[in-house]
Write a protein that holds these residues in place. Structure first.
Motif, PDB file in Angstrom:
ATOM      1  N   VAL A 159      34.423  30.698  37.559  1.00  0.00           N
ATOM      2  CA  VAL A 159      33.632  31.438  36.572  1.00  0.00           C
ATOM      3  C   VAL A 159      34.598  32.205  35.669  1.00  0.00           C
ATOM      4  O   VAL A 159      35.440  32.965  36.150  1.00  0.00           O
ATOM      5  CB  VAL A 159      32.656  32.418  37.250  1.00  0.00           C
ATOM      6  N   MET A 160      34.478  32.002  34.365  1.00  0.00           N
ATOM      7  CA  MET A 160      35.361  32.644  33.389  1.00  0.00           C
ATOM      8  C   MET A 160      34.583  33.714  32.625  1.00  0.00           C
ATOM      9  O   MET A 160      33.486  33.454  32.122  1.00  0.00           O
ATOM     10  CB  MET A 160      35.900  31.581  32.432  1.00  0.00           C
ATOM     11  N   PHE A 161      35.148  34.912  32.551  1.00  0.00           N
ATOM     12  CA  PHE A 161      34.505  36.021  31.853  1.00  0.00           C
ATOM     13  C   PHE A 161      35.142  36.219  30.475  1.00  0.00           C
ATOM     14  O   PHE A 161      36.373  36.265  30.353  1.00  0.00           O
ATOM     15  CB  PHE A 161      34.654  37.315  32.661  1.00  0.00           C
ATOM     16  N   VAL A 162      34.301  36.343  29.440  1.00  0.00           N
ATOM     17  CA  VAL A 162      34.775  36.622  28.087  1.00  0.00           C
ATOM     18  C   VAL A 162      33.953  37.777  27.530  1.00  0.00           C
ATOM     19  O   VAL A 162      32.849  38.053  27.994  1.00  0.00           O
ATOM     20  CB  VAL A 162      34.641  35.383  27.161  1.00  0.00           C
ATOM     21  N   GLY A 163      34.497  38.460  26.522  1.00  0.00           N
ATOM     22  CA  GLY A 163      33.746  39.568  25.928  1.00  0.00           C
ATOM     23  C   GLY A 163      34.607  40.407  25.016  1.00  0.00           C
ATOM     24  O   GLY A 163      35.816  40.203  24.900  1.00  0.00           O
ATOM     25  N   LEU A 164      33.968  41.337  24.356  1.00  0.00           N
ATOM     26  CA  LEU A 164      34.651  42.234  23.428  1.00  0.00           C
ATOM     27  C   LEU A 164      35.485  43.268  24.178  1.00  0.00           C
ATOM     28  O   LEU A 164      35.190  43.605  25.326  1.00  0.00           O
ATOM     29  CB  LEU A 164      33.630  42.961  22.553  1.00  0.00           C
ATOM     30  N   GLN A 165      36.470  43.783  23.500  1.00  0.00           N
ATOM     31  CA  GLN A 165      37.233  44.891  24.062  1.00  0.00           C
ATOM     32  C   GLN A 165      36.304  46.087  24.259  1.00  0.00           C
ATOM     33  O   GLN A 165      35.499  46.409  23.389  1.00  0.00           O
ATOM     34  CB  GLN A 165      38.378  45.269  23.123  1.00  0.00           C
ATOM     35  N   GLY A 166      36.429  46.725  25.418  1.00  0.00           N
ATOM     36  CA  GLY A 166      35.623  47.911  25.676  1.00  0.00           C
ATOM     37  C   GLY A 166      34.225  47.632  26.182  1.00  0.00           C
ATOM     38  O   GLY A 166      33.420  48.548  26.317  1.00  0.00           O
ATOM     39  N   SER A 167      33.919  46.365  26.477  1.00  0.00           N
ATOM     40  CA  SER A 167      32.569  46.021  26.930  1.00  0.00           C
ATOM     41  C   SER A 167      32.372  46.267  28.423  1.00  0.00           C
ATOM     42  O   SER A 167      31.264  46.156  28.932  1.00  0.00           O
ATOM     43  CB  SER A 167      32.264  44.552  26.615  1.00  0.00           C
ATOM     44  N   GLY A 168      33.459  46.587  29.129  1.00  0.00           N
ATOM     45  CA  GLY A 168      33.355  46.756  30.580  1.00  0.00           C
ATOM     46  C   GLY A 168      33.528  45.447  31.322  1.00  0.00           C
ATOM     47  O   GLY A 168      33.074  45.303  32.463  1.00  0.00           O
ATOM     48  N   LYS A 169      34.199  44.509  30.698  1.00  0.00           N
ATOM     49  CA  LYS A 169      34.329  43.153  31.245  1.00  0.00           C
ATOM     50  C   LYS A 169      35.081  43.125  32.571  1.00  0.00           C
ATOM     51  O   LYS A 169      34.640  42.466  33.526  1.00  0.00           O
ATOM     52  CB  LYS A 169      35.005  42.256  30.211  1.00  0.00           C
ATOM     53  N   THR A 170      36.225  43.817  32.638  1.00  0.00           N
ATOM     54  CA  THR A 170      37.042  43.787  33.857  1.00  0.00           C
ATOM     55  C   THR A 170      36.298  44.398  35.037  1.00  0.00           C
ATOM     56  O   THR A 170      36.295  43.851  36.143  1.00  0.00           O
ATOM     57  CB  THR A 170      38.372  44.524  33.615  1.00  0.00           C
ATOM     58  N   THR A 171      35.634  45.524  34.809  1.00  0.00           N
ATOM     59  CA  THR A 171      34.828  46.139  35.869  1.00  0.00           C
ATOM     60  C   THR A 171      33.692  45.222  36.279  1.00  0.00           C
ATOM     61  O   THR A 171      33.374  45.089  37.470  1.00  0.00           O
ATOM     62  CB  THR A 171      34.258  47.491  35.388  1.00  0.00           C
ATOM     63  N   THR A 172      33.082  44.548  35.303  1.00  0.00           N
ATOM     64  CA  THR A 172      31.971  43.649  35.583  1.00  0.00           C
ATOM     65  C   THR A 172      32.424  42.445  36.407  1.00  0.00           C
ATOM     66  O   THR A 172      31.671  41.964  37.261  1.00  0.00           O
ATOM     67  CB  THR A 172      31.324  43.177  34.270  1.00  0.00           C
ATOM     68  N   CYS A 173      33.634  41.964  36.170  1.00  0.00           N
ATOM     69  CA  CYS A 173      34.182  40.873  36.993  1.00  0.00           C
ATOM     70  C   CYS A 173      34.159  41.262  38.467  1.00  0.00           C
ATOM     71  O   CYS A 173      33.737  40.482  39.334  1.00  0.00           O
ATOM     72  CB  CYS A 173      35.618  40.561  36.583  1.00  0.00           C
ATOM     73  N   THR A 174      34.618  42.479  38.752  1.00  0.00           N
ATOM     74  CA  THR A 174      34.677  42.940  40.139  1.00  0.00           C
ATOM     75  C   THR A 174      33.276  43.152  40.699  1.00  0.00           C
ATOM     76  O   THR A 174      33.010  42.843  41.867  1.00  0.00           O
ATOM     77  CB  THR A 174      35.495  44.242  40.247  1.00  0.00           C
ATOM     78  N   LYS A 175      32.368  43.678  39.886  1.00  0.00           N
ATOM     79  CA  LYS A 175      30.981  43.858  40.340  1.00  0.00           C
ATOM     80  C   LYS A 175      30.348  42.512  40.696  1.00  0.00           C
ATOM     81  O   LYS A 175      29.640  42.388  41.700  1.00  0.00           O
ATOM     82  CB  LYS A 175      30.146  44.547  39.245  1.00  0.00           C
ATOM     83  N   TYR A 176      30.606  41.523  39.861  1.00  0.00           N
ATOM     84  CA  TYR A 176      30.079  40.178  40.090  1.00  0.00           C
ATOM     85  C   TYR A 176      30.642  39.612  41.400  1.00  0.00           C
ATOM     86  O   TYR A 176      29.908  39.031  42.209  1.00  0.00           O
ATOM     87  CB  TYR A 176      30.460  39.288  38.902  1.00  0.00           C
ATOM     88  N   ALA A 177      31.941  39.797  41.609  1.00  0.00           N
ATOM     89  CA  ALA A 177      32.584  39.332  42.843  1.00  0.00           C
ATOM     90  C   ALA A 177      32.021  40.080  44.059  1.00  0.00           C
ATOM     91  O   ALA A 177      31.701  39.471  45.090  1.00  0.00           O
ATOM     92  CB  ALA A 177      34.091  39.532  42.749  1.00  0.00           C
ATOM     93  N   TYR A 178      31.873  41.395  43.929  1.00  0.00           N
ATOM     94  CA  TYR A 178      31.375  42.230  45.019  1.00  0.00           C
ATOM     95  C   TYR A 178      29.940  41.848  45.392  1.00  0.00           C
ATOM     96  O   TYR A 178      29.590  41.762  46.575  1.00  0.00           O
ATOM     97  CB  TYR A 178      31.451  43.695  44.591  1.00  0.00           C
TER      98      TYR A 178
END
Length: 398
Positions: A104-123
């Protein structure tokens, strides 16, 4: 206009229509104009709003309605269905399967909370039996790997990244291969945040996608992005095969229009919404309940379920300290205290989180009252306590 205000404005328009002595074209137009104004103020794209108004008028043809039909209910149902139609991409999103490796590849704008959301999705998936892993292919933002590393370590999720390699494609490929060999069945790749004007970064995103061949590309969007949502989402869709959307920062301060616009632009379903900063503040998105909750509508036939929900909330409130009950600060309820309330009430953590999120979703956490029994409202309770209990019931959908 925040999400709760959008729902309130649409609900008021429907209530005004309901109170009219006769529902005619004038009343219908006034109702639709109010709804249109609310949606535009909430940053829904103009074309979406215009199309919605046209569709409702086609469905609710007052001249052709036979006598005896409930015009008010027909209009209300048409509004709900149109909001659901806008938010529903009309196709199911890709769902990873346990035991079968998915990328699963995550894309998005800067400041959208993408990196945190990656971890939430994994968790989220880890708690349900998957073996997730995280790959940081974001070499653009300083500190991106440190952030992912910190989040992943806290959630006890394996991660991969590099402080020396500058090629995001190489990092992505190496990370995916590493976790394939370790038999992880959900490999999540975080990419650099970007704006639609940045052609070089979009090219990088395409190269990463071609190299790792993801089963799903998730577009992460800040719920408060405003009118730019449609154009930005469309730019991503034109660069990579976006298959799903996650809306972040839907914790009472986000405008709701961006969510509607993103679905329309990507023609992809919203699968989760982020409702706070903590790892567990992450909800599966379901269109019809979301719209019903937005408009304060309670599905019929749920009386027993509603009563059970009130009873659960009362039990959990009895396990909360006075400081937590009387405070308007949701940060008092940290993970340790949530677990303590769950143990004290004999309820699972998800029930405590659901109760707290009911408040947070409305834009503020109402002060709770621990010693109220629903049967004694107005008898032994003070007016202040009675008001808060009524507000709680309203937020629970009663």
């Amino acid at each position: 206009m925040v999400l709760a205000e959008l729902g309130g404005s649409i609900t008021r328009a429907l209530h005004q229509m309901n109170s009219a002595t006769i529902v005619d074209e004038k009343v219908l137009n006034e109702c639709l104009n109010e709804i249109t104004r609310a949606l535009l103020q909430s940053d829904v794209q103009f074309k979406l709003v215009r199309d919605m108004q046209i569709n409702i008028k086609k469905i609710v043809n007052l001249k052709d309605l036979p006598a005896g039909h409930d015009k008010r209910n027909i209009i209300k149902k048409a509004v709900v269905n149109e909001l659901c139609r806008i938010l529903d991409a009309g196709k199911p999103g890709f769902s990873p399967k346990k035991g079968r490796q998915s990328i699963v590849m995550f894309v998005g704008l800067q400041g959208s909370g993408k990196t945190t959301t990656c971890t939430k999705y994994a968790y989220h998936h880890q708690k349900r039996g998957w073996r997730p892993a995280l790959v940081c292919a974001d070499t653009f933002r300083a500190g991106a790997f440190d952030q992912l590393k910190q989040n992943a370590t806290k959630a006890k999720i394996p991660f991969y990244g590099s402080y020396t390699e500058s090629d995001p494609v190489r990092i992505a490929v190496d990370g995916v291969e590493t976790f394939k060999e370790e038999n992880c069945d959900l490999i999540i790749v975080d990419t650099s945040g970007r704006h639609k004007q940045e052609a070089a970064l979009f090219e990088e995103m395409r190269q990463v996608s071609e190299a790792i061949k993801p089963d799903l590309v998730i577009f992460v969007m800040d719920g408060s992005i405003g009118q730019a949502a449609f154009d930005q989402a469309q730019a991503f869709k034109q660069s990579v095969a976006v298959g799903a959307v996650i809306i972040t920062k839907m914790d009472g301060h986000a405008k709701g229009g961006g969510a509607l616009s993103a679905v329309a632009a990507t023609k992809s379903p919203i699968i989760f919404i982020g409702i706070g900063e903590h790892m567990h503040e992450f909800e599966v998105f379901d269109v019809k309940p979301f719209v019903n909750r937005l408009l304060g509508l309670m599905p019929q036939g749920h009386d027993k379920e509603t009563q059970a929900k009130i009873k659960r909330c009362m039990t959990m409130m009895d396990s909360m300290a006075d400081e937590q009950l009387d405070s308007a600060n949701p940060k008092l309820m940290n993970e340790t205290r949530i677990m303590r309330v769950a143990r004290g009430s004999g309820r699972p953590i998800r029930d405590v989180m659901e109760m707290l999120n009911d408040y947070k979703r409305m834009g503020e956490m109402s002060a709770l009252s621990r010693n109220i029994n629903a049967q004694h409202i107005g008898k032994s309770g003070t007016p202040h306590m009675e008001m808060k209990m009524k507000k709680m019931m309203k937020q629970l959908g009663l």
